[in-house]
Design a protein around this motif. Structure first.
Motif, PDB file in Angstrom:
ATOM      1  N   ARG A 255      -7.430   0.123  -7.632  1.00 53.28           N
ATOM      2  CA  ARG A 255      -6.524   1.247  -7.341  1.00 53.28           C
ATOM      3  C   ARG A 255      -7.342   2.531  -7.285  1.00 53.28           C
ATOM      4  NH1 ARG A 255      -5.660   3.598 -12.459  1.00 53.28           N
ATOM      5  NH2 ARG A 255      -6.156   2.157 -14.134  1.00 53.28           N
ATOM      6  N   TYR A 256      -6.890   3.449  -6.436  1.00 45.37           N
ATOM      7  CA  TYR A 256      -7.601   4.708  -6.268  1.00 45.37           C
ATOM      8  C   TYR A 256      -7.351   5.666  -7.430  1.00 45.37           C
ATOM      9  CZ  TYR A 256      -8.541   3.410  -1.456  1.00 45.37           C
ATOM     10  OH  TYR A 256      -8.987   2.775  -0.341  1.00 45.37           O
ATOM     11  N   TRP A 257      -6.149   5.693  -7.914  1.00 40.43           N
ATOM     12  CA  TRP A 257      -5.769   6.681  -8.926  1.00 40.43           C
ATOM     13  C   TRP A 257      -4.828   6.029  -9.905  1.00 40.43           C
ATOM     14  CZ3 TRP A 257      -7.951  11.392  -9.213  1.00 40.43           C
ATOM     15  CH2 TRP A 257      -7.405  12.299 -10.115  1.00 40.43           C
ATOM     16  N   GLY A 258      -5.088   6.206 -11.205  1.00 37.04           N
ATOM     17  CA  GLY A 258      -4.248   5.571 -12.199  1.00 37.04           C
ATOM     18  C   GLY A 258      -3.688   6.518 -13.238  1.00 37.04           C
ATOM     19  N   TRP A 259      -3.840   7.803 -13.054  1.00 45.07           N
ATOM     20  CA  TRP A 259      -3.362   8.814 -13.991  1.00 45.07           C
ATOM     21  C   TRP A 259      -3.941   8.622 -15.381  1.00 45.07           C
ATOM     22  CZ3 TRP A 259      -1.801  12.973 -11.757  1.00 45.07           C
ATOM     23  CH2 TRP A 259      -1.207  12.883 -10.495  1.00 45.07           C
ATOM     24  N   ASP A 260      -5.163   8.139 -15.429  1.00 45.87           N
ATOM     25  CA  ASP A 260      -5.932   8.082 -16.660  1.00 45.87           C
ATOM     26  C   ASP A 260      -6.168   9.524 -17.133  1.00 45.87           C
ATOM     27  OD1 ASP A 260      -7.719   6.330 -18.393  1.00 45.87           O
ATOM     28  OD2 ASP A 260      -9.172   7.820 -17.674  1.00 45.87           O
ATOM     29  N   PRO A 261      -6.273   9.768 -18.447  1.00 41.66           N
ATOM     30  CA  PRO A 261      -6.473  11.146 -18.908  1.00 41.66           C
ATOM     31  C   PRO A 261      -7.678  11.849 -18.276  1.00 41.66           C
ATOM     32  CG  PRO A 261      -5.889   9.774 -20.762  1.00 41.66           C
ATOM     33  CD  PRO A 261      -6.059   8.865 -19.577  1.00 41.66           C
ATOM     34  N   LYS A 262      -8.770  11.133 -18.069  1.00 38.70           N
ATOM     35  CA  LYS A 262      -9.948  11.752 -17.463  1.00 38.70           C
ATOM     36  C   LYS A 262      -9.693  12.083 -15.993  1.00 38.70           C
ATOM     37  CE  LYS A 262     -14.681  12.177 -17.722  1.00 38.70           C
ATOM     38  NZ  LYS A 262     -15.551  12.424 -18.818  1.00 38.70           N
ATOM     39  N   GLU A 263      -9.031  11.209 -15.280  1.00 36.20           N
ATOM     40  CA  GLU A 263      -8.689  11.475 -13.881  1.00 36.20           C
ATOM     41  C   GLU A 263      -7.752  12.673 -13.771  1.00 36.20           C
ATOM     42  OE1 GLU A 263      -8.809   6.821 -12.417  1.00 36.20           O
ATOM     43  OE2 GLU A 263      -6.913   7.783 -12.841  1.00 36.20           O
ATOM     44  N   THR A 264      -6.774  12.721 -14.651  1.00 33.78           N
ATOM     45  CA  THR A 264      -5.810  13.819 -14.625  1.00 33.78           C
ATOM     46  C   THR A 264      -6.481  15.145 -14.978  1.00 33.78           C
ATOM     47  OG1 THR A 264      -4.093  12.258 -15.252  1.00 33.78           O
ATOM     48  CG2 THR A 264      -3.586  14.592 -15.497  1.00 33.78           C
ATOM     49  N   ALA A 265      -7.354  15.134 -15.976  1.00 34.59           N
ATOM     50  CA  ALA A 265      -8.061  16.352 -16.358  1.00 34.59           C
ATOM     51  C   ALA A 265      -8.976  16.831 -15.238  1.00 34.59           C
ATOM     52  CB  ALA A 265      -8.861  16.120 -17.636  1.00 34.59           C
ATOM     53  N   SER A 266      -9.602  15.906 -14.535  1.00 34.84           N
ATOM     54  CA  SER A 266     -10.461  16.319 -13.420  1.00 34.84           C
ATOM     55  C   SER A 266      -9.626  16.898 -12.280  1.00 34.84           C
ATOM     56  CB  SER A 266     -11.327  15.160 -12.927  1.00 34.84           C
ATOM     57  OG  SER A 266     -10.541  14.151 -12.350  1.00 34.84           O
ATOM     58  N   LEU A 267      -8.431  16.361 -12.061  1.00 37.61           N
ATOM     59  CA  LEU A 267      -7.549  16.922 -11.038  1.00 37.61           C
ATOM     60  C   LEU A 267      -7.100  18.336 -11.417  1.00 37.61           C
ATOM     61  CD1 LEU A 267      -5.933  16.500  -8.396  1.00 37.61           C
ATOM     62  CD2 LEU A 267      -4.078  15.609  -9.820  1.00 37.61           C
ATOM     63  N   VAL A 268      -6.752  18.538 -12.678  1.00 38.28           N
ATOM     64  CA  VAL A 268      -6.355  19.873 -13.141  1.00 38.28           C
ATOM     65  C   VAL A 268      -7.520  20.848 -12.978  1.00 38.28           C
ATOM     66  CG1 VAL A 268      -5.707  21.204 -15.197  1.00 38.28           C
ATOM     67  CG2 VAL A 268      -4.551  19.053 -14.684  1.00 38.28           C
ATOM     68  N   THR A 269      -8.731  20.411 -13.312  1.00 37.03           N
ATOM     69  CA  THR A 269      -9.916  21.258 -13.131  1.00 37.03           C
ATOM     70  C   THR A 269     -10.102  21.610 -11.669  1.00 37.03           C
ATOM     71  OG1 THR A 269     -10.955  20.212 -15.049  1.00 37.03           O
ATOM     72  CG2 THR A 269     -12.395  21.389 -13.533  1.00 37.03           C
ATOM     73  N   TRP A 270      -9.920  20.634 -10.791  1.00 38.62           N
ATOM     74  CA  TRP A 270     -10.055  20.878  -9.356  1.00 38.62           C
ATOM     75  C   TRP A 270      -9.017  21.898  -8.888  1.00 38.62           C
ATOM     76  CZ3 TRP A 270      -7.228  20.145  -4.856  1.00 38.62           C
ATOM     77  CH2 TRP A 270      -7.952  20.169  -3.673  1.00 38.62           C
ATOM     78  N   PHE A 271      -7.786  21.781  -9.388  1.00 41.16           N
ATOM     79  CA  PHE A 271      -6.736  22.748  -9.029  1.00 41.16           C
ATOM     80  C   PHE A 271      -7.051  24.151  -9.546  1.00 41.16           C
ATOM     81  CE2 PHE A 271      -3.470  19.240  -8.423  1.00 41.16           C
ATOM     82  CZ  PHE A 271      -3.385  19.447  -7.057  1.00 41.16           C
ATOM     83  N   ILE A 272      -7.622  24.261 -10.717  1.00 38.96           N
ATOM     84  CA  ILE A 272      -7.969  25.584 -11.255  1.00 38.96           C
ATOM     85  C   ILE A 272      -9.003  26.264 -10.372  1.00 38.96           C
ATOM     86  CG2 ILE A 272      -9.092  26.795 -13.175  1.00 38.96           C
ATOM     87  CD1 ILE A 272      -7.705  24.749 -15.045  1.00 38.96           C
ATOM     88  N   TYR A 273     -10.059  25.543 -10.032  1.00 39.25           N
ATOM     89  CA  TYR A 273     -11.082  26.142  -9.177  1.00 39.25           C
ATOM     90  C   TYR A 273     -10.576  26.369  -7.753  1.00 39.25           C
ATOM     91  CZ  TYR A 273     -14.721  25.972 -12.679  1.00 39.25           C
ATOM     92  OH  TYR A 273     -15.467  26.192 -13.807  1.00 39.25           O
ATOM     93  N   GLY A 274      -9.728  25.467  -7.261  1.00 40.98           N
ATOM     94  CA  GLY A 274      -9.095  25.701  -5.960  1.00 40.98           C
ATOM     95  C   GLY A 274      -8.198  26.924  -5.987  1.00 40.98           C
ATOM     96  N   GLY A 275      -7.469  27.097  -7.083  1.00 41.78           N
ATOM     97  CA  GLY A 275      -6.639  28.287  -7.253  1.00 41.78           C
ATOM     98  C   GLY A 275      -7.478  29.546  -7.327  1.00 41.78           C
ATOM     99  N   TYR A 276      -8.637  29.450  -7.978  1.00 42.25           N
ATOM    100  CA  TYR A 276      -9.553  30.598  -8.031  1.00 42.25           C
ATOM    101  C   TYR A 276      -9.992  30.992  -6.628  1.00 42.25           C
ATOM    102  CZ  TYR A 276     -13.927  33.126  -8.398  1.00 42.25           C
ATOM    103  OH  TYR A 276     -14.932  34.039  -8.216  1.00 42.25           O
ATOM    104  N   LEU A 277     -10.421  30.001  -5.837  1.00 43.61           N
ATOM    105  CA  LEU A 277     -10.862  30.310  -4.473  1.00 43.61           C
ATOM    106  C   LEU A 277      -9.723  30.874  -3.638  1.00 43.61           C
ATOM    107  CD1 LEU A 277     -13.207  27.298  -3.677  1.00 43.61           C
ATOM    108  CD2 LEU A 277     -13.853  29.679  -4.084  1.00 43.61           C
TER     109      LEU A 277
END
Length: 116
Positions: A52-74
């Motif tokens: 599976r590509y995505w399983g909502w594991d805590p590490k996957e979710t935290a990396s997505l949130v980090t990506w959104f924060i930096y995307g929001g910054y840009l």
């Protein structure tokens, strides 16, 4: 953090606040595409390893949130014109999210847990 220190108190050996603001922006411009690439490659690897590509594991979710924060910054920096303190606070929040993504798996478990 250096921008916030320079803006509030001013340290003589630091560059000006405008230079520090520009350095933060340029750093994210370079790092964000690599973060995106690593997230996509991680999803491809997860599909091979776990089926599976995505399983909502805590590490996957935290990396997505980090990506959104930096995307929001840009987004805020380029389209909204955020400069200075507001953008520096977003960068500090993004770095805190990076640290949580890196260290959070020790406390949250999941497929990325390294604690036996």
């Amino acid at each position: 953090v250096l921008y916030l220190v320079q803006r509030n108190g001013g340290v003589s050996w630091l560059p000006s606040a405008a230079v520090l603001d520009d350095i933060g922006y340029r750093t994210v411009i370079i790092g964000f595409p690599f973060m995106t690439l690593m997230t996509v490659l991680g999803a491809l690897w997860a599909d091979v390893a776990w089926g599976r590509y995505w399983g909502w594991d805590p590490k996957e979710t935290a990396s997505l949130v980090t990506w959104f924060i930096y995307g929001g910054y840009l987004h805020a920096r380029t389209l909204r014109g955020w400069r200075g303190t507001r953008s520096a606070v977003l960068l500090v929040l993004g770095f805190a999210a990076v640290l949580f993504t890196y260290l959070g798996n020790y406390f949250l478990g999941g497929l990325h847990s390294y604690a036996g």
